[in-house]
Design a protein around this motif. Structure first.
Motif, mmCIF file in Angstrom:
data_model
loop_
_atom_site.group_PDB
_atom_site.id
_atom_site.type_symbol
_atom_site.label_atom_id
_atom_site.label_comp_id
_atom_site.label_asym_id
_atom_site.label_seq_id
_atom_site.Cartn_x
_atom_site.Cartn_y
_atom_site.Cartn_z
ATOM 1 N N ASP A 1 16.652 77.896 77.221
ATOM 2 C CA ASP A 1 17.386 79.201 76.356
ATOM 3 C C ASP A 1 17.267 78.758 74.966
ATOM 4 O O ASP A 1 17.893 77.712 74.650
ATOM 5 C CB ASP A 1 18.496 79.648 76.892
ATOM 6 C CG ASP A 1 19.233 80.831 75.751
ATOM 7 O OD1 ASP A 1 18.765 81.973 75.813
ATOM 8 O OD2 ASP A 1 20.214 80.339 75.203
ATOM 9 N N VAL A 2 16.704 79.365 73.877
ATOM 10 C CA VAL A 2 16.540 78.943 72.673
ATOM 11 C C VAL A 2 17.241 79.814 71.573
ATOM 12 O O VAL A 2 17.045 79.986 70.386
ATOM 13 C CB VAL A 2 15.256 78.708 72.215
ATOM 14 C CG1 VAL A 2 14.310 77.573 72.908
ATOM 15 C CG2 VAL A 2 14.506 80.056 72.432
ATOM 16 N N LEU A 3 18.186 80.691 72.085
ATOM 17 C CA LEU A 3 18.979 81.544 71.095
ATOM 18 C C LEU A 3 19.937 80.690 70.087
ATOM 19 O O LEU A 3 19.452 81.223 69.032
ATOM 20 C CB LEU A 3 19.990 82.400 72.109
ATOM 21 C CG LEU A 3 20.943 83.518 71.153
ATOM 22 C CD1 LEU A 3 19.868 84.356 70.594
ATOM 23 C CD2 LEU A 3 21.827 84.253 71.951
ATOM 24 N N LYS A 4 20.311 79.740 70.393
ATOM 25 C CA LYS A 4 20.874 78.935 69.347
ATOM 26 C C LYS A 4 19.765 78.504 68.058
ATOM 27 O O LYS A 4 20.263 78.594 66.949
ATOM 28 C CB LYS A 4 21.733 77.677 70.028
ATOM 29 C CG LYS A 4 23.026 77.902 70.602
ATOM 30 C CD LYS A 4 23.492 76.547 70.818
ATOM 31 C CE LYS A 4 24.987 76.730 71.338
ATOM 32 N NZ LYS A 4 25.801 75.533 71.405
ATOM 33 N N GLU A 5 18.874 77.889 68.753
ATOM 34 C CA GLU A 5 17.624 77.570 67.633
ATOM 35 C C GLU A 5 17.221 78.843 66.836
ATOM 36 O O GLU A 5 16.907 78.624 65.466
ATOM 37 C CB GLU A 5 16.576 76.861 68.294
ATOM 38 C CG GLU A 5 17.002 75.474 68.753
ATOM 39 C CD GLU A 5 17.982 75.508 70.313
ATOM 40 O OE1 GLU A 5 18.702 74.656 70.217
ATOM 41 O OE2 GLU A 5 17.628 76.426 70.946
ATOM 42 N N ASP A 6 16.891 79.823 67.350
ATOM 43 C CA ASP A 6 16.303 81.255 66.786
ATOM 44 C C ASP A 6 17.460 81.556 65.879
ATOM 45 O O ASP A 6 17.264 81.953 64.541
ATOM 46 C CB ASP A 6 16.404 82.340 67.874
ATOM 47 C CG ASP A 6 15.092 82.080 68.574
ATOM 48 O OD1 ASP A 6 14.310 81.445 68.140
ATOM 49 O OD2 ASP A 6 14.934 82.713 69.729
#
Length: 761
Positions: free
Chosen positions: A48-53
């Motif tokens: 999950d890359v929501l934080k990086e986005d």
């Protein structure tokens, strides 16, 4: 020649400054590109890359803001000059700001790059968190649901409505209404506003903001010059004038039928922004926001007095007056604080709350005529309850009870720009009194309602600011607030236009300089904390819903009569706050309306004044087998200071104590003897010898224990985590990192420790 050299020096300095700025921006852009590549790689691996986005978007936004700031030094110099701690170096602060923001973006990107590398190397692991579509979020009792799972939401006051900002930093909708929209006496609503409202799509989750700062042009002619009053508050007209109801009936009957059932009204109707009706002075000095009342208010007061006292002789005896009848009663308002503790002070303070509650009850009823499913709330400052003053008209319990959503304006701070040293600074890294005690009170009053902080003041206030704020402080306050009951928030604030310009609303605002719109890492930390909370939303809701076995008795009578009663209440609350046992409150109405099985004991400390109705509620609780632990100075006078009979043990348990420490130890011994203490044991040691780590523990559906700890103390804290009765010790798994961690961690101030605790087999 000298002039030529001077020009060359200026040019060289300017060139160097621009070169540095360009190089910092290029460094940041290179790091954004690096993070994007790593993000894409992680996404392909199912991480999950929501934080990086989110971090990438935050970086892009603040690089744009830094460029605007660089081109508008004078505007920022003016902004810094308005802030007490920055005024003497405003020019320097304004010049340094663009590169401060760029450097902060670079730090933020470095941290994100380092962490995603750990994820890719499988040194840490991440639980997925939903990217919330605000248009598909529904209110369900005490929670917000997205895809049938609870979520927590946050947006910002004044944030421009752009896709760039809405995607990762909140997408709250809503509509603003104010009395001046009633342009004609016949009830005609402003044509442009009606067109705007009719054309408005259902949108995303939001709320209707009822403003009370304006009045129609025709109102003074019809209702008199005195109709407009207290213009320095958020209700700038006389709520007791019959015209107030007439205007609101016209406004709400025209607006609410259109807003009913829309997503943008799903978070309810906010009946007022920061309501307060202070009416006190000390000698010639008016208290903050205090003002007069109208003849309509005094007439209401006379009627209220007659209903309460029945006989004018009884009133005269209490007040030590000689009024002929109730119509002859007079009182000087604002009332002087020298009268505190007298029957006149008590009656006015209580009536002021009564008339304000009556006003908001009317507004609620009017809204429900046109939107039967509507939920109302008020942006109440909890410090009106957690602090000592009581002549402000706000009965937090009554207003929370009448609301469909718990509304508030909760705040916290870890600094203050003026005033003497405050008591919390001796032991704690932040002032948590309003946040924790306030939320525990309103969730005791309404445990099954959503908690919406519609103007969150954890990041900054007029008095509290720090451009160099530690992002861990932002995480600590938001984590704390959600575990204590907060579901949604509108954060104070986003005072920039979409292009980075200072918002016109904030042009002369003392609250702008040094706030979160100049702090990339603070803004990003808020967003990523919400992501973590949503990854474990079921557990966080479990912490919000914990049974509160100990209830501190709150008496409005003592709070009105005593100068420092809430300090006394906090003293007991603070002494129990760090034991891992959820705390709540009990009042006369809570005892009457709620099931006593929801708690195990009621604690009373330094509560000398209670009404006979309060005494009756406590006695009835004892008659039905309840447990009361009280000190010996409490519960011995009525609201007017007259002696009253003592409580009788009856069928319950009545424990009399000699001191606050005695109340505390009796309460904890009671829980221990009844096996009601948490199964997890958290022992803390620190340099100050005063507990600073607040903790909560729940058991999930699989039987595992979930522990949340936040270090509120001002020093590092060493914890020892044990299982009650465990023979081989415990193991802790960091839920945010997905790896085993020590059961004896050292937490720095503001640090959040969130783990699953298991017994070693």
């Amino acid at each position: 020649m000298k002039n030529r050299n001077s020009i060359l020096i200026v040019f060289f300095c300017l060139f160097s400054f621009l070169l540095q700025a360009q190089s910092l921006e290029e460094v940041a852009k290179t790091k954004i590109a690096t993070l994007k590549k790593l993000r894409n790689k992680a996404k392909k691996k199912g991480i999950d890359v929501l934080k990086e986005d989110t971090t990438i978007r935050t970086a892009e936004i603040f690089l744009k803001y830094a460029n605007w700031d660089e081109q508008h030094i004078k505007a920022n110099e003016k902004a810094f000059s308005l802030v007490k701690i920055y005024a003497d170096k405003a020019e320097e602060m304004a010049k340094d700001l663009p590169n401060f923001e760029r450097n902060d973006v670079i730090k933020m990107l470095d941290e994100s790059i380092s962490y995603i590398k750990l994820l890719l190397d499988k040194k840490v692991f991440r639980t997925a968190s939903p990217k919330v579509d605000w248009s598909n979020v529904k209110v369900d009792k005490d929670e917000l649901l997205f895809n049938n799972k609870p979520v927590f939401l946050a947006d910002y006051t004044w944030k421009p409505n752009t896709a760039e900002l809405n995607e990762y930093h909140g997408n709250q909708d809503g509509f603003f209404i104010t009395p001046s929209y009633v342009t004609k006496e016949d009830g005609t609503i402003s044509l442009p506003k009606m067109k705007e409202l009719v054309a408005k799509p259902t949108g995303s989750l939001g709320f209707i903001f009822l403003n009370h700062k304006t009045t129609p042009n025709w109102a003074k002619t019809k209702y008199g010059e005195d109709f407009v009053m207290r213009t320095n508050t958020y209700t700038a007209y006389d709520i007791d004038n019959p015209g107030a109801k007439e205007i609101q009936q016209k406004l709400l009957s025209g607006i609410v039928p259109i807003t009913a059932g829309k997503n943008y009204s799903g978070l309810g109707y906010m009946l007022c922004n920061e309501p307060h009706f202070f009416t006190q002075k000390t000698g010639d000095k008016l208290a903050w926001a205090s003002g007069p009342v109208s003849s309509y208010t005094i007439d209401k007061f006379r009627v209220w007095l007659q209903k309460k006292h029945i006989s004018i002789d009884k009133l005269n005896n209490l007040w030590q007056t000689n009024f002929k009848d109730f119509n002859a009663v007079t009182i000087q308002i604002p009332i002087d604080t020298s009268l505190r503790g007298t029957p006149m002070w008590y009656d006015w303070s209580l009536f002021n709350m009564h008339r304000v509650t009556e006003w908001y009850t009317f507004l609620k009823e009017e809204i429900l005529k046109y939107d039967a499913a509507a939920k109302v709330h008020l942006k109440i400052m909890p410090n009106l309850w957690t602090d000592n003053k009581r002549v402000h008209g706000i009965d937090l319990e009554a207003l929370t009870d009448l609301s469909g959503i718990i509304g508030n304006d909760s705040g916290a701070e870890n600094n203050h720009m003026w005033g003497p040293k405050e008591e919390w600074e001796d032991h704690y890294a932040l002032n948590w009194r309003e946040l924790c005690m306030g939320f525990d009170f309103i969730k005791s009053v309404s445990p099954s309602k959503l908690n919406f902080n519609s103007e969150l003041h954890y990041l900054s206030t007029t008095k509290s600011r720090n451009l160099y704020q530690d992002p861990k402080y932002a995480r600590a306050t938001f984590w704390l607030a959600h575990t204590y009951g907060m579901t949604a928030s509108q954060i104070w604030y986003w005072p920039r236009e979409a292009n980075g310009a200072i918002s016109k609303k904030a042009t002369n605002d003392k609250g702008y300089a040094g706030s979160n719109n100049q702090q990339p890492r603070i803004t990003n930390e808020v967003a990523t904390t919400l992501i973590d909370l949503n990854a474990y939303s079921d557990y966080i809701m479990g912490m919000q819903r914990q049974r509160k076995p100990l209830r501190i008795f709150y008496s409005k009578s003592s709070a009105i009569n005593k100068e420092h009663h809430m300090d006394d209440v906090f003293e007991l609350y603070e002494s129990l706050h760090f034991n891992g046992t959820p705390l709540g409150f009990a009042t006369k109405d809570i005892l009457k309306k709620q099931n006593a099985a929801n708690w195990d004991a009621i604690l009373v400390s330094k509560t000398q004044f209670i009404t006979l109705e309060e005494q009756k509620a406590l006695q009835n609780y004892l008659d039905n087998g309840g447990v009361i632990i009280t000190d010996k100075v409490s519960l011995n006078k009525d609201e007017y200071g007259k002696a009253i009979p003592k409580l009788k043990k009856s069928n319950g348990t009545l424990i009399l104590c000699n001191s606050l420490n005695d109340v505390n130890s009796s309460a904890m011994n009671f829980l221990n003897n009844k096996d009601l203490l948490p199964k997890i044991l958290v022992t803390e040691t620190n340099k100050l010898g005063v507990k600073g780590c607040v903790w909560k523990v729940i058991r999930n559906k699989k039987g595992a224990y979930i522990l949340s700890v936040v270090n509120l103390g001002k020093t590092d804290a060493t914890l020892k985590i044990d299982f009650k009765g465990a023979k081989k010790g415990v193991v802790c798994k960091d839920l945010l990192k997905g790896i085993p961690v020590s059961s004896a961690p050292v937490l720095k101030p503001y640090e959040v420790f969130y783990v699953q605790v298991s017994e070693v087999k």
